[in-house]
Design a protein around this motif. Structure first.
Motif, PDB file in Angstrom:
ATOM      1  N   SER A  53       6.777 -14.267  -5.197  1.00 54.46           N
ATOM      2  CA  SER A  53       5.427 -14.625  -4.777  1.00 54.46           C
ATOM      3  C   SER A  53       5.061 -16.038  -5.241  1.00 54.46           C
ATOM      4  O   SER A  53       4.476 -16.825  -4.481  1.00 54.46           O
ATOM      5  CB  SER A  53       4.435 -13.599  -5.317  1.00 54.46           C
ATOM      6  N   LYS A  56       6.688 -18.421  -3.005  1.00 47.55           N
ATOM      7  CA  LYS A  56       5.988 -18.499  -1.718  1.00 47.55           C
ATOM      8  C   LYS A  56       4.763 -19.415  -1.823  1.00 47.55           C
ATOM      9  O   LYS A  56       4.510 -20.256  -0.971  1.00 47.55           O
ATOM     10  CB  LYS A  56       5.566 -17.086  -1.310  1.00 47.55           C
ATOM     11  N   LYS A  60       4.286 -23.067   0.093  1.00 44.81           N
ATOM     12  CA  LYS A  60       3.165 -23.332   1.000  1.00 44.81           C
ATOM     13  C   LYS A  60       2.204 -24.384   0.435  1.00 44.81           C
ATOM     14  O   LYS A  60       1.133 -24.614   0.988  1.00 44.81           O
ATOM     15  CB  LYS A  60       2.406 -22.038   1.269  1.00 44.81           C
ATOM     16  N   LYS A  62       0.388 -24.127  -2.202  1.00 47.53           N
ATOM     17  CA  LYS A  62      -0.829 -23.572  -2.806  1.00 47.53           C
ATOM     18  C   LYS A  62      -0.843 -23.763  -4.314  1.00 47.53           C
ATOM     19  O   LYS A  62      -1.900 -23.693  -4.938  1.00 47.53           O
ATOM     20  CB  LYS A  62      -0.974 -22.094  -2.431  1.00 47.53           C
ATOM     21  N   SER A 124      -7.995   3.224 -10.042  1.00 48.35           N
ATOM     22  CA  SER A 124      -8.754   2.971  -8.814  1.00 48.35           C
ATOM     23  C   SER A 124      -9.779   4.069  -8.540  1.00 48.35           C
ATOM     24  O   SER A 124     -10.550   3.954  -7.594  1.00 48.35           O
ATOM     25  CB  SER A 124      -7.799   2.822  -7.634  1.00 48.35           C
ATOM     26  N   HIS A 145     -10.675  -3.080 -12.018  1.00 47.18           N
ATOM     27  CA  HIS A 145      -9.995  -2.562 -10.828  1.00 47.18           C
ATOM     28  C   HIS A 145      -9.725  -3.683  -9.818  1.00 47.18           C
ATOM     29  O   HIS A 145     -10.654  -4.209  -9.200  1.00 47.18           O
ATOM     30  CB  HIS A 145     -10.853  -1.451 -10.199  1.00 47.18           C
ATOM     31  N   ASN A 148      -5.255  -4.708  -3.676  1.00 46.31           N
ATOM     32  CA  ASN A 148      -3.901  -4.968  -3.227  1.00 46.31           C
ATOM     33  C   ASN A 148      -3.888  -5.753  -1.908  1.00 46.31           C
ATOM     34  O   ASN A 148      -4.547  -5.313  -0.971  1.00 46.31           O
ATOM     35  CB  ASN A 148      -3.233  -3.586  -3.034  1.00 46.31           C
ATOM     36  N   LEU A 152      -3.984 -12.123  -3.393  1.00 47.82           N
ATOM     37  CA  LEU A 152      -4.849 -12.593  -2.298  1.00 47.82           C
ATOM     38  C   LEU A 152      -6.270 -12.044  -2.332  1.00 47.82           C
ATOM     39  O   LEU A 152      -7.195 -12.697  -1.848  1.00 47.82           O
ATOM     40  CB  LEU A 152      -4.231 -12.226  -0.934  1.00 47.82           C
ATOM     41  N   ASN A 196     -13.491   1.954  -3.112  1.00 45.34           N
ATOM     42  CA  ASN A 196     -12.726   3.160  -2.756  1.00 45.34           C
ATOM     43  C   ASN A 196     -13.658   4.330  -2.436  1.00 45.34           C
ATOM     44  O   ASN A 196     -13.315   5.197  -1.638  1.00 45.34           O
ATOM     45  CB  ASN A 196     -11.754   3.542  -3.874  1.00 45.34           C
ATOM     46  N   ARG A 290       5.664  -5.740   9.379  1.00 39.30           N
ATOM     47  CA  ARG A 290       4.341  -5.216   9.713  1.00 39.30           C
ATOM     48  C   ARG A 290       4.322  -4.670  11.149  1.00 39.30           C
ATOM     49  O   ARG A 290       4.831  -5.340  12.064  1.00 39.30           O
ATOM     50  CB  ARG A 290       3.333  -6.356   9.554  1.00 39.30           C
ATOM     51  N   GLY A 336     -12.990  -7.152  -1.363  1.00 37.25           N
ATOM     52  CA  GLY A 336     -11.944  -6.182  -1.725  1.00 37.25           C
ATOM     53  C   GLY A 336     -11.130  -5.692  -0.548  1.00 37.25           C
ATOM     54  O   GLY A 336     -10.027  -5.197  -0.726  1.00 37.25           O
ATOM     55  N   THR A 337     -11.684  -5.805   0.667  1.00 37.51           N
ATOM     56  CA  THR A 337     -10.967  -5.232   1.815  1.00 37.51           C
ATOM     57  C   THR A 337     -10.829  -6.195   2.984  1.00 37.51           C
ATOM     58  O   THR A 337     -10.218  -5.837   3.995  1.00 37.51           O
ATOM     59  CB  THR A 337     -11.696  -3.975   2.366  1.00 37.51           C
TER      60      THR A 337
HETATM   61  N1  CAA Z   1       2.248 -13.795  -2.541  1.00 38.13           N
HETATM   62  C1  CAA Z   1       1.974 -14.989  -2.036  1.00 38.13           C
HETATM   63  N2  CAA Z   1       1.525 -15.183  -0.778  1.00 38.13           N
HETATM   64  C2  CAA Z   1       1.388 -14.095   0.000  1.00 38.13           C
HETATM   65  C3  CAA Z   1       1.676 -12.798  -0.455  1.00 38.13           C
HETATM   66  C4  CAA Z   1       2.132 -12.673  -1.802  1.00 38.13           C
HETATM   67  N3  CAA Z   1       2.403 -11.482  -2.367  1.00 38.13           N
HETATM   68  N4  CAA Z   1       1.437 -11.921   0.544  1.00 38.13           N
HETATM   69  C5  CAA Z   1       1.010 -12.632   1.594  1.00 38.13           C
HETATM   70  N5  CAA Z   1       0.975 -13.944   1.266  1.00 38.13           N
HETATM   71  C6  CAA Z   1       0.543 -15.047   2.105  1.00 38.13           C
HETATM   72  C7  CAA Z   1       1.296 -15.136   3.409  1.00 38.13           C
HETATM   73  O1  CAA Z   1       2.479 -15.855   3.243  1.00 38.13           O
HETATM   74  C8  CAA Z   1       0.285 -15.847   4.291  1.00 38.13           C
HETATM   75  O2  CAA Z   1       0.276 -17.240   3.989  1.00 38.13           O
HETATM   76  P1  CAA Z   1      -0.143 -18.337   5.115  1.00 38.13           P
HETATM   77  O3  CAA Z   1      -1.532 -17.987   5.563  1.00 38.13           O
HETATM   78  O4  CAA Z   1      -0.079 -19.637   4.382  1.00 38.13           O
HETATM   79  O5  CAA Z   1       0.891 -18.172   6.185  1.00 38.13           O
HETATM   80  C9  CAA Z   1      -1.042 -15.325   3.823  1.00 38.13           C
HETATM   81  O6  CAA Z   1      -0.806 -14.810   2.502  1.00 38.13           O
HETATM   82  C10 CAA Z   1      -1.604 -14.221   4.714  1.00 38.13           C
HETATM   83  O7  CAA Z   1      -0.651 -13.178   4.870  1.00 38.13           O
HETATM   84  P2  CAA Z   1      -0.184 -12.599   6.287  1.00 38.13           P
HETATM   85  O8  CAA Z   1      -0.143 -13.680   7.307  1.00 38.13           O
HETATM   86  O9  CAA Z   1       1.050 -11.797   6.030  1.00 38.13           O
HETATM   87  O10 CAA Z   1      -1.227 -11.504   6.746  1.00 38.13           O
HETATM   88  P3  CAA Z   1      -2.818 -11.489   6.903  1.00 38.13           P
HETATM   89  O11 CAA Z   1      -3.374 -12.759   7.396  1.00 38.13           O
HETATM   90  O12 CAA Z   1      -3.143 -10.224   7.619  1.00 38.13           O
HETATM   91  O13 CAA Z   1      -3.350 -11.316   5.418  1.00 38.13           O
HETATM   92  C11 CAA Z   1      -4.019  -9.536   3.949  1.00 38.13           C
HETATM   93  C12 CAA Z   1      -2.873 -10.270   4.614  1.00 38.13           C
HETATM   94  C13 CAA Z   1      -4.785 -10.483   3.026  1.00 38.13           C
HETATM   95  C14 CAA Z   1      -3.395  -8.425   3.135  1.00 38.13           C
HETATM   96  C15 CAA Z   1      -5.024  -8.990   5.037  1.00 38.13           C
HETATM   97  O14 CAA Z   1      -4.324  -8.275   6.006  1.00 38.13           O
HETATM   98  C16 CAA Z   1      -6.087  -8.107   4.451  1.00 38.13           C
HETATM   99  O15 CAA Z   1      -7.085  -8.568   3.938  1.00 38.13           O
HETATM  100  N6  CAA Z   1      -5.905  -6.770   4.557  1.00 38.13           N
HETATM  101  C17 CAA Z   1      -6.762  -5.785   3.958  1.00 38.13           C
HETATM  102  C18 CAA Z   1      -6.245  -5.508   2.557  1.00 38.13           C
HETATM  103  C19 CAA Z   1      -7.088  -4.510   1.820  1.00 38.13           C
HETATM  104  O16 CAA Z   1      -7.980  -3.854   2.365  1.00 38.13           O
HETATM  105  N7  CAA Z   1      -6.781  -4.348   0.527  1.00 38.13           N
HETATM  106  C20 CAA Z   1      -7.442  -3.356  -0.276  1.00 38.13           C
HETATM  107  C21 CAA Z   1      -6.581  -2.151  -0.308  1.00 38.13           C
HETATM  108  S1  CAA Z   1      -7.332  -0.852  -1.194  1.00 38.13           S
HETATM  109  C22 CAA Z   1      -6.960  -1.195  -2.779  1.00 38.13           C
HETATM  110  O17 CAA Z   1      -6.250  -2.072  -3.138  1.00 38.13           O
HETATM  111  C23 CAA Z   1      -7.620  -0.330  -3.743  1.00 38.13           C
HETATM  112  C24 CAA Z   1      -6.751   0.495  -4.523  1.00 38.13           C
HETATM  113  O18 CAA Z   1      -7.288   1.062  -5.442  1.00 38.13           O
HETATM  114  C25 CAA Z   1      -5.310   0.734  -4.234  1.00 38.13           C
END
Ligand code: CAA
Length: 383
Positions: A53, A56, A60, A62, A124, A145, A148, A152, A196, A290, A336-337
């Protein structure tokens, strides 16, 4: 106790999905981080995910090369718990969501970490007070908390247990800010906290639609994605892990109401060992990355509005109980989401009577009393 400025060393307990991400953001913030797991193999996997990560982010642009190198240098993986926490000022636990395991870990942390250290749990759903009860320092135990993917998602819910002091809450919030996150305070220790909890009846509602054979997960996801959300709800369950979703729903079934329990389609997949992204199969096939969701398949059996109404209704339960307020709830859901707007803002122009009428309809159609509108929703007092 330490104030945030004095904290230099952080320990993260558990190197899985959440633990490795929490360690990574702490490294990026310049903390010396001890990352612990019970087996070398789990630890190695977590370290690899951090390295990948960071690479990555560097690729990019970042983070710069110095931050990349410094972050790698600051990481100390270990399978020795004492080594991990003996000089830590802030400890964050991210072990499996089983109360007994968390309590065993906290008992050990209490013995091994400096008396003044703050012990945070990334649970969570579970009661912070129950976890804190096995320690001699419940006033320095706090919920932190994360969401995921940690690197990000900007939100951290900072949760007050029954005995957590204001000083501990403030230090935890300050540390989260240093990690580049936005802390939202949760003032009462209720099951599943804010995000949640608001998503809990969504799982129940959409699960009931699928179990009734009225729409498939893909048709529902297509409808939600078409409305502009970053992920469909079933895709998200696969992404987070179906075992994790199952355990969370099972916990809420026990502590909140049996209606919050797992739905059939989820139970079947979990029993078959299909746990989503991590096993390559869940509601979707993840073997080629995906899933591509065909938006033209969107269902019209239920609407995106219905989802917003159900979220709003659950939010009013939290407001009624004094857990949080409208502004923080909306902010938490966005951070968060990735929701574009929070549930209260999203429904502000819809008359409460119209929302209540639809919720009554859904509650009776799917035989779920938890979907019935609250008194606060009926009066519109949440606006
Ligand atoms: N490390 C570094 N960079 C990462 C990465 C990581 N692990 N994962 C993704 N990225 C980067 C990608 O390379 C991409 O970079 P660029 O924009 O520069 O190309 C960027 O992040 C966006 O990723 P994607 O293009 O793959 O996908 P996306 O635009 O759909 O974004 C996401 C991904 C942020 C996950 C988005 O889909 C999102 O917000 N989804 C909802 C997630 C959510 O609801 N999370 C909460 C879950 S519930 C929880 O966590 C609670 C619990 O208790 C378990």
């Amino acid at each position: 106790m330490y104030n945030a400025a004095e904290i230099q060393q952080v320990a993260v307990i558990g190197a899985g999905d959440m633990g490795h991400g929490i360690a990574e953001v702490a490294l990026l913030a310049g903390y010396r981080v001890h990352l612990y797991d019970i087996k070398q193999e789990y630890l190695d996997r977590g370290v690899k995910r951090i390295h990948d990560s960071l690479a990555k982010l560097a690729e990019k642009g970042k983070i710069d090369a110095d931050t990349h190198e410094r972050s790698r240098q600051l990481l100390h993986p270990t399978t020795d718990l004492s080594e991990a926490v003996s000089a830590a000022q802030f400890v964050i636990e991210a072990v499996p969501e089983v109360l007994k395991i968390k309590q065993e870990v906290f008992q050990k942390l209490d013995q091994l970490a400096p008396e003044t250290a703050i012990l945070g749990t990334n649970t969570s759903n579970m009661s912070i007070s129950d976890i804190a009860s096995v320690t001699r320092r419940p006033e320095r135990v706090v919920g932190v908390h994360f969401f995921n993917p940690v690197v990000l998602m900007k939100l951290v819910e900072v949760i007050r247990g029954e005995k957590t002091t204001e000083e501990t809450m403030q230090t935890a919030c300050e540390v989260c800010r240093k990690l580049g996150k936005e802390p939202i305070r949760v003032e009462k220790d209720v099951p599943s906290f804010i995000v949640n909890r608001i998503n809990a009846p969504i799982r129940v509602f959409l699960g009931a639609v699928v179990d009734a054979g009225e729409a498939t997960p893909e048709e529902i996801d297509a409808m939600v994605r078409d409305a502009g959300e970053p992920m469909g709800p079933f895709e998200l369950l696969d992404y987070v892990g179906l075992d994790i979703t199952y355990d969370s729903m099972d916990y809420r079934r026990q502590v909140l109401d049996p209606e919050y329990g797992p739905f059939e389609a989820l139970e079947k997949l979990v029993k078959a060992g299909h746990l989503g992204k991590k096993t390559g199969q869940g509601f979707y096939d993840w073997s080629n990355g995906r899933p591509a969701i065909d938006l033209s398949k969107k269902t019209d059996v239920i609407s995106f509005r219905d989802i917003q109404f159900v979220k709003l209704n659950e939010a009013t339960k939290l407001i009624e109980q004094g857990v949080s307020n409208a502004k923080d709830i909306d902010r938490a859901m966005v951070l968060g989401t990735g929701d574009r707007v929070g549930p209260i803002e999203a429904c502000k122009d819809v008359p409460p009577e119209e929302i209540a009428e639809r919720l009554d309809e859904l509650a009776s159609r799917y035989r779920k009393a938890i979907l019935q509108p609250t008194a606060l929703l009926r009066t519109g007092g949440y606006r």
